[in-house]
Design a protein around this motif. Sequence first.
Motif, mmCIF file in Angstrom:
data_model
loop_
_atom_site.group_PDB
_atom_site.id
_atom_site.type_symbol
_atom_site.label_atom_id
_atom_site.label_comp_id
_atom_site.label_asym_id
_atom_site.label_seq_id
_atom_site.Cartn_x
_atom_site.Cartn_y
_atom_site.Cartn_z
ATOM 1 N N UNK A 80 52.068 52.313 40.995
ATOM 2 C CA UNK A 80 51.339 51.412 40.101
ATOM 3 C C UNK A 80 49.880 51.323 40.526
ATOM 4 N N UNK A 81 49.612 51.420 41.816
ATOM 5 C CA UNK A 81 48.228 51.412 42.279
ATOM 6 C C UNK A 81 47.501 52.653 41.775
ATOM 7 N N UNK A 82 48.171 53.802 41.874
ATOM 8 C CA UNK A 82 47.568 55.049 41.403
ATOM 9 C C UNK A 82 47.275 54.993 39.913
ATOM 10 N N UNK A 83 48.233 54.469 39.150
ATOM 11 C CA UNK A 83 48.033 54.363 37.704
ATOM 12 C C UNK A 83 46.855 53.435 37.412
ATOM 13 N N UNK A 84 46.688 52.394 38.229
ATOM 14 C CA UNK A 84 45.562 51.487 38.018
ATOM 15 C C UNK A 84 44.244 52.239 38.167
ATOM 16 N N UNK A 85 44.152 53.080 39.191
ATOM 17 C CA UNK A 85 42.969 53.929 39.385
ATOM 18 C C UNK A 85 42.693 54.717 38.115
ATOM 19 N N UNK A 86 43.757 55.392 37.636
ATOM 20 C CA UNK A 86 43.611 56.280 36.483
ATOM 21 C C UNK A 86 43.162 55.489 35.262
ATOM 22 N N UNK A 87 43.812 54.360 35.017
ATOM 23 C CA UNK A 87 43.452 53.552 33.851
ATOM 24 C C UNK A 87 42.008 53.082 33.919
ATOM 25 N N UNK A 88 41.583 52.668 35.108
ATOM 26 C CA UNK A 88 40.219 52.169 35.242
ATOM 27 C C UNK A 88 39.223 53.262 34.887
ATOM 28 N N UNK A 89 39.461 54.442 35.386
ATOM 29 C CA UNK A 89 38.544 55.531 35.078
ATOM 30 C C UNK A 89 38.620 55.918 33.604
ATOM 31 N N UNK A 90 39.816 55.870 33.053
ATOM 32 C CA UNK A 90 40.012 56.184 31.638
ATOM 33 C C UNK A 90 39.195 55.238 30.761
ATOM 34 N N UNK A 91 39.263 53.952 31.085
ATOM 35 C CA UNK A 91 38.506 52.973 30.300
ATOM 36 C C UNK A 91 37.009 53.252 30.407
ATOM 37 N N UNK A 92 36.580 53.675 31.595
ATOM 38 C CA UNK A 92 35.166 53.979 31.776
ATOM 39 C C UNK A 92 34.743 55.141 30.888
ATOM 40 N N UNK A 93 35.604 56.150 30.814
ATOM 41 C CA UNK A 93 35.279 57.315 30.000
ATOM 42 C C UNK A 93 35.219 56.949 28.524
ATOM 43 N N UNK A 94 36.221 56.199 28.064
ATOM 44 C CA UNK A 94 36.319 55.927 26.627
ATOM 45 C C UNK A 94 35.323 54.878 26.160
ATOM 46 N N UNK A 95 35.185 53.794 26.904
ATOM 47 C CA UNK A 95 34.371 52.694 26.436
ATOM 48 C C UNK A 95 33.033 52.571 27.156
ATOM 49 N N UNK A 96 32.789 53.413 28.135
ATOM 50 C CA UNK A 96 31.494 53.396 28.792
ATOM 51 C C UNK A 96 31.389 52.311 29.855
ATOM 52 N N UNK A 97 30.272 52.295 30.534
ATOM 53 C CA UNK A 97 30.116 51.423 31.685
ATOM 54 C C UNK A 97 29.528 50.065 31.371
ATOM 55 N N UNK A 98 29.090 49.843 30.126
ATOM 56 C CA UNK A 98 28.481 48.551 29.829
ATOM 57 C C UNK A 98 29.536 47.512 29.512
ATOM 58 N N UNK A 99 29.238 46.270 29.852
ATOM 59 C CA UNK A 99 30.200 45.229 29.493
ATOM 60 C C UNK A 99 30.158 45.023 27.989
ATOM 61 N N UNK A 100 31.301 44.883 27.385
ATOM 62 C CA UNK A 100 31.341 44.715 25.938
ATOM 63 C C UNK A 100 31.789 43.297 25.643
ATOM 64 N N UNK A 101 30.991 42.556 24.902
ATOM 65 C CA UNK A 101 31.386 41.179 24.623
ATOM 66 C C UNK A 101 32.467 41.146 23.562
ATOM 67 N N UNK A 102 33.318 40.157 23.638
ATOM 68 C CA UNK A 102 34.304 39.943 22.597
ATOM 69 C C UNK A 102 33.868 38.689 21.864
ATOM 70 N N UNK A 103 33.579 38.806 20.595
ATOM 71 C CA UNK A 103 33.027 37.645 19.894
ATOM 72 C C UNK A 103 34.040 36.513 19.781
ATOM 73 N N UNK A 104 33.560 35.311 20.009
ATOM 74 C CA UNK A 104 34.413 34.132 19.850
ATOM 75 C C UNK A 104 34.619 33.895 18.357
ATOM 76 N N UNK A 105 35.823 33.524 17.951
ATOM 77 C CA UNK A 105 36.037 33.202 16.525
ATOM 78 C C UNK A 105 35.053 32.134 16.090
#
Lengths: 286, 308, 414
Positions: free
Chosen positions: A97-122
Amino acid sequence: MQYWAIQTLNSLALGGLLFLLAAGFSLIFGLMRIANLTHGALYMLGAYIGVSILKVVPNLWAAAILSGLVVAAFGGVLEKLVLRKLGGNVLGQVLVTLGIAFILADFCLVVWGGDPIPVPTPSWLQQPLRVAGLAFPAYRLAVVVIAVLVGIILFYFIEKTRLGAMIRAGVDDREMARAVGIPVSRLFTTVFCLGAALAGAGGVIGGPIMSAYPGLDADMLPLALIVVILGGVGSLTGAFVGSFVTGFVYTFGVALLPDLAYVILFLPMILVIAFRPRGLFGKFAA
Amino acid sequence: MKRWIVLLLACIALPLVSGEYYINLASQILIFAVFASSINLLLGYGGLPTLGHAAYLGVAAYLSALVALKFGLGHLAAAPAALVGTTLMAAAFGLIALRATGLGFLMLTLALSQVLWGTALRWVSVTDGDNGLRGLARPAPFGINLDGATAFYYFSLVITVIALAFMARFVSSPFGAALKGTRDQARRMSALGHDVWMIRWLTFIYAGFWGAVSGLLFVYYHKYIHPVSLSLANSAEGLLAVIAGGSGTLAGPLVGAAIVMLLKNYVSAYVERWNMLLGFVFVVIVVFMPEGVVPGVKRLWRRFISRA
Amino acid sequence: MSFNRRRFIQATGATAAVSAFPGVSVSQNAPIRLGLMTVKTGPLASGGIDMERALVQYLKERNNTLAGRKVELFVGDSGGVPAQSRTKTQELVERDRIQVMIGPLDTASALATDDYIRQAQLLTLSVAAAEDMTQRKPNPWFTRGTSTSSQCSMPLAEYCAKTLKMKRMAVIADDIAYGHEMCAGFMRVFEDNGGKVVQRMFPPLTVPDYGTYLAQLKTNVDGIFLGFAGSNGFRFVRQMNEFGLIKKVTPVGGMTALDEAVLRNMGDEALGIVTSCWYSAEIQNPINQKFAAAFRNEWKYDPGFYAAATYTEAAVLDQTLQRIKGNIEDKPGFMKAVRSGTFDTCRGPVRFDQYGNVVGNIYIRKVERKEGRLVNRVIHTYPNVSQFWTYKPEEFLKNPVYSRDFPPAKNLEP
């Protein structure tokens, strides 16, 4: 007076978020004896997927549910393909599960980039709620309400349904449950998916407060661990109480003793494992 | 024994055929190998999975740096201070961590190291927090200057060989046998009259000591220490190295250390998403080669031999 | 995931050759080997990726040729971990044989690599802000074209006191050296100009939410200075808005609080916020207009602090090389050329003081909406700002480095 009131409300809001994160973790840990170190990454993945869904479906609650389903599906695949192969190898499961966490973190970086993305409040929750001269973000109150609602639904599910009874049996005594004919393997997958769904949806719901950013997984995981150890493994009540206790300890601790922030955060957990390994409400020692 | 001698000779010959970059990389592998071997004492031989061993590496490094920077003392004072301080800390932590076994033990070691990490980060007046401590010097044993890559490499090699020799003696001693016994059959050992807790606690301290040694090598090499060296990621990489190479064997952590270090430092230049690759390797090894590379290779070798 | 086979083969061949014959000398027509030390994975990645993009753009605009010699670029990723940054720098020097390095990104990495830079005599054009490397412990191979931590906060403090007429302020920054240095500089200048800093907060760098700090914020202050890095500034402002505080306490920001990189994700709550920085995508000089337009065209967002940093350092490198006729092998000559003369860059004209730090314009900017997107419009320029602001360098250096404890906060109210 204002200060204490707002800090209390802050604590409750943080507690609410932690509950969404920790409830799933606790169930997985309780039933499958797996400390799912991917849980923080699942939360983050949920937040990011929610961001993408919001572009198409601009409703936060719908995005939370849909994102939760996607993360649940991923969790199911993960459980069946990888974790199942390591049945019995507890340490192996933790490491994987630790290894998968590494992979997921890098995956998110690739797909969504390194900038923080705000989630708009309703929009109907954007203005602060003014009560007795205090201004407090309405959305945070909403998070508390959601956490309580989810807690009630989960409680009903676990205590009053047949599936819930099977889960409880599995947590109490896995071997006996198997012997009695409960399909424990299928239960594992179901619970893992449920935990993942809660984490994913939690990521979206926490989005307006925290946004989606690289490193979110590493920030949330230790908190989940603390809540579950404190509250007790495999107990929903434990996760609920533990979340709010942690929320209070963290919020007031950071305000009053900022230099010792991490000590304050982890000390209760250390004391609990060392002297009361079951935690407050746990079924067994972690 | 012959295999070890061949390996040693190869290590000694390395600087003669390689450039500075590879010698430095080899030094880092040696340091990491000592770290992984110390984890192996607990995990492989003691059956105690620790996810907080970076604490010992980090604290020893910080103590050595602080003695030099805050008190202006040389390495003759700093090194023993660091080793003694860290070992005492290991003793104290062992008392807490050994109140549980299995996952509880894992969580406790993790929590304890996280507390130290957070303290290193926030206790700015002592550790300078996120800046880390710099401006450190390498020791000069017997007046030999260790600033050059080759000199430091040989220094590390000597320390590594000594460490492994001690660990080998430890493991093959009667105490070591008792330790393995508690790993395999704790209840039976207890019934036979062994004090299981004491065996584990002493091993914990011993592992902490060697972790401290690796910490000193670490801070000497980098001449810098930062809270990130105490992080969960660092402990996890050490654990991975042991598992990848093969826990419960002496050579396992060495192979594992080489694998992890090469991936991190060498491959990362060519593969951009090396973090993901590290994660994949983690997963693949744990799922498909759970006994680790060394036993896996031994197994294949035996099969190959028997067929010939 | 990309695997650069050509680079792998190139580097293996080069390594084999160079490692076998360590005494190989390089001829004048050989390419210049430039290293970029940045962060491409982990929380600091967005700035690091911008650094690479801008540098590649600069080189591509010139056909990868500076001062008549081809340039080969080697990129190192430290993951934001200082020890890793040091190791990667060693790798770039020992294996790829770089002659000059742009970067690193973060202060901690610069501090970790300080002694190695000295030992290897590596020409360094830094992005990182670590103050003492150009003050009390100056590194002779280190120059910085961006700014020290406080170089932009000190002019802003004067602006707050004199132009915005603020009398009482709070400061909040990440609990790292960068944050401490920025706040210390701000506080000193603000109080020297008649103001009082009555509250100071240093939340941890990775705190998930600022609710607990916003609860403690005094509402009887005129403004609050934000010394955040990365995405923290944007999160704080958003939460200030949600707590209804943004109308009561005016936020002003340091150079990375509302960088273009985070500004594009913000909404109306950012409008009107004043910040100071050595750059803005809206600077109206011909170099910048071309740079910003090209960058926006390629990547669909404005260049900010990190992109401008490498673009500026590249211009400095380029113009220095031209002055020494491309002879980068003459390291002392290079350093001497950098520290004498002015350079034209996208941030305006700059030169370097005797410690290697930049002296240039600092811009006061205000967030406005232009063509449907948020920009940092320049409303005031302080020319020729050095790392010492209006203080005499000798006196400045006699004091300890800016930190959490210096200058001491005398006016804090409980």
